[in-house]
Design a protein around this motif. Sequence first.
Motif, short mmCIF file in Angstrom:
data_model
loop_
_atom_site.label_atom_id
_atom_site.label_comp_id
_atom_site.label_asym_id
_atom_site.label_seq_id
_atom_site.Cartn_x
_atom_site.Cartn_y
_atom_site.Cartn_z
N VAL A 30 0.88 -1.13 0.02
CA VAL A 30 -0.18 -0.08 0.05
C VAL A 30 0.87 1.31 0.08
N ALA A 31 1.80 1.29 0.95
CA ALA A 31 2.55 2.58 1.20
C ALA A 31 3.62 2.65 -0.22
N THR A 32 4.28 1.80 -0.60
CA THR A 32 5.10 1.96 -1.75
C THR A 32 4.50 2.73 -2.97
N PRO A 33 3.76 2.29 -3.57
CA PRO A 33 3.18 2.96 -4.75
C PRO A 33 2.43 4.47 -4.28
N ILE A 34 1.79 4.40 -3.53
CA ILE A 34 1.31 5.77 -3.01
C ILE A 34 2.35 6.61 -2.49
N GLY A 35 3.27 6.07 -1.87
CA GLY A 35 4.64 7.09 -1.66
C GLY A 35 5.51 7.36 -2.99
#
Length: 272
Positions: free
Chosen positions: A89-94
């Motif tokens: 979740v965090a990697t693509p959003i970040g």
Amino acid sequence: MLGWLKSPASETQVTHGQRLWLYLFAAITMVLLVLPTLIVIPMSFSDSQYLEFPPEDWSLRWYRNYFGSPEWMLATRTSLKAAVLTMLVATPIGVLAAYALHASKLPYIRAAFVLLITPMMVPVVLIAIGAFYAYVKLQILYTMAGLVLAHSLLAIPLVVIVTGSALKGFDMNLENAARSLGAPRWKAFLTITLPQIRFAVVTSMLLSFLASFDEVVIAMFISGGDNPTLTRNMFNALRDQIDPTIAAISTIMVLVTTLMMVLAALFGRDKS
């Protein structure tokens, strides 16, 4: 040895001998940081029912206790599942947020950056308390979704900072050239920009995983029931009793963390 001490250590012609104090200071610092880990590892192989160093008798007793405990296995599965989902979740959003901040020409873009990294500046216990009351209202307390959401809040700023730093060294004219030849922006990003910053992306994935896997403060407030985390159970075990099983778990966590760092270095490095 004398020749090495007199040889230049950098382009400024500063010799290794003149930097010897810096090397000694760095070595002492590393020893102080690594020594607690080196103590925990042999303690995990002790046969005593108490934590002791050095162990008098060696045994795999506490590893068997860990792998044979349904409670510890449930917590381990919860932590691993939450960490993997947080990473996804965090990697693509970040990454997309960092790319937007880097490519945007809008005013007040710095304010958006500060807003994204706010979770790093706010004490974690305040985030935990806020998440607890919000999750009670939303009825997602002690759920995997709530745990991943809270951990992603902590991981996204790390991804933004790491990826943003990599994008600063990337020449956007390469992507603009691809777009001028007819490539859509998303395709230019995937084929031109992303391969150039892949090491930062892999590092961000690692940090996101570890940010979730090692987190304990938020987990104390919002995990439990069918979804207790490993760190939460470890903290409770230390509070209620001195269980050497914690030393075995800590050793395994160190090995997992080290393995992930090695894999990140191997798969993220430049192969050109």
